[in-house]
Design a protein around this motif. Structure first.
Motif, mmCIF file in Angstrom:
data_model
loop_
_atom_site.group_PDB
_atom_site.id
_atom_site.type_symbol
_atom_site.label_atom_id
_atom_site.label_comp_id
_atom_site.label_asym_id
_atom_site.label_seq_id
_atom_site.Cartn_x
_atom_site.Cartn_y
_atom_site.Cartn_z
ATOM 1 N N UNK A 16 0.836 -1.204 0.000
ATOM 2 C CA UNK A 16 0.000 0.000 0.000
ATOM 3 C C UNK A 16 0.873 1.256 0.000
ATOM 4 N N UNK A 17 1.954 1.262 0.786
ATOM 5 C CA UNK A 17 2.875 2.394 0.766
ATOM 6 C C UNK A 17 3.476 2.593 -0.620
ATOM 7 N N UNK A 18 3.843 1.507 -1.258
ATOM 8 C CA UNK A 18 4.420 1.598 -2.606
ATOM 9 C C UNK A 18 3.406 2.178 -3.586
ATOM 10 N N UNK A 19 2.167 1.748 -3.493
ATOM 11 C CA UNK A 19 1.136 2.284 -4.388
ATOM 12 C C UNK A 19 0.872 3.756 -4.117
ATOM 13 N N UNK A 20 0.977 4.182 -2.851
ATOM 14 C CA UNK A 20 0.763 5.583 -2.518
ATOM 15 C C UNK A 20 1.910 6.457 -3.020
ATOM 16 N N UNK A 21 3.126 5.915 -3.047
ATOM 17 C CA UNK A 21 4.285 6.683 -3.477
ATOM 18 C C UNK A 21 4.377 6.827 -4.995
ATOM 19 N N UNK A 22 3.744 5.939 -5.721
ATOM 20 C CA UNK A 22 3.780 5.996 -7.186
ATOM 21 C C UNK A 22 2.677 6.903 -7.711
ATOM 22 N N UNK A 23 2.970 7.574 -8.814
ATOM 23 C CA UNK A 23 1.957 8.427 -9.447
ATOM 24 C C UNK A 23 1.008 7.589 -10.281
ATOM 25 N N UNK A 24 -0.185 8.091 -10.417
ATOM 26 C CA UNK A 24 -1.166 7.459 -11.287
ATOM 27 C C UNK A 24 -1.777 6.216 -10.677
ATOM 28 N N UNK A 25 -2.761 5.678 -11.368
ATOM 29 C CA UNK A 25 -3.436 4.483 -10.861
ATOM 30 C C UNK A 25 -2.612 3.222 -11.127
ATOM 31 N N UNK A 77 6.923 -1.812 -11.819
ATOM 32 C CA UNK A 77 7.215 -2.659 -12.977
ATOM 33 C C UNK A 77 6.043 -3.594 -13.290
ATOM 34 N N UNK A 78 5.457 -4.178 -12.272
ATOM 35 C CA UNK A 78 4.415 -5.191 -12.475
ATOM 36 C C UNK A 78 3.071 -4.563 -12.836
ATOM 37 N N UNK A 79 2.750 -3.405 -12.300
ATOM 38 C CA UNK A 79 1.446 -2.791 -12.546
ATOM 39 C C UNK A 79 1.166 -2.543 -14.028
ATOM 40 N N UNK A 80 2.075 -1.945 -14.800
ATOM 41 C CA UNK A 80 1.786 -1.781 -16.229
ATOM 42 C C UNK A 80 1.694 -3.122 -16.967
ATOM 43 N N UNK A 81 2.532 -4.061 -16.572
ATOM 44 C CA UNK A 81 2.478 -5.385 -17.210
ATOM 45 C C UNK A 81 1.156 -6.078 -16.899
ATOM 46 N N UNK A 82 0.662 -5.899 -15.676
ATOM 47 C CA UNK A 82 -0.615 -6.520 -15.278
ATOM 48 C C UNK A 82 -1.772 -5.910 -16.058
ATOM 49 N N UNK A 83 -1.750 -4.598 -16.255
ATOM 50 C CA UNK A 83 -2.860 -3.953 -16.949
ATOM 51 C C UNK A 83 -2.833 -4.239 -18.446
ATOM 52 N N UNK A 84 -1.683 -4.573 -19.013
ATOM 53 C CA UNK A 84 -1.596 -4.898 -20.440
ATOM 54 C C UNK A 84 -1.911 -6.341 -20.773
ATOM 55 N N UNK A 85 -1.977 -7.188 -19.760
ATOM 56 C CA UNK A 85 -2.214 -8.609 -20.036
ATOM 57 C C UNK A 85 -3.585 -8.819 -20.635
#
Length: 89
Positions: A16-25, A77-85
């Motif tokens: 959750x901390x990592x998601x809060x520190x990153x920009x965008x959804x 790294x994983x979030x964009x790959x997950x959304x493109x699957x």
């Protein structure tokens, strides 16, 4: 058994901390957030042990920063790959 509960709690907090520190959804589910946070904690502990700052007197700030850093990188790294699957049903 109790160690698994702690791993899940720490994974949730770091994810959750990592998601809060990153920009965008970040289009990843909560279970993947927990897994990436737990893996970030594991990698952070390993690197902290490797550089000799895993166990210090007081709060291990460097180890915790490494854990958060690895969790941020993994979610980033994983979030964009997950959304493109492609979902095949």
């Amino acid at each position: 058994m109790f160690q698994i509960v702690w791993i899940l709690i720490i994974g949730l907090i770091l994810g959750v901390l990592a998601r809060m520190l990153l920009r965008g959804p970040q289009a990843i589910p909560l279970w993947l957030t927990v897994v990436l946070g737990a893996v970030g904690a594991l990698l952070g502990n390993a690197v902290a042990g490797w550089i000799g700052v895993r166990h210090t007197s007081g709060i291990d700030w460097i180890r915790h920063l490494l854990q958060i850093g690895f969790a941020v990188v993994l979610v980033g790294v994983i979030s964009p790959a997950w959304s493109r699957r492609k979902v095949s049903r």
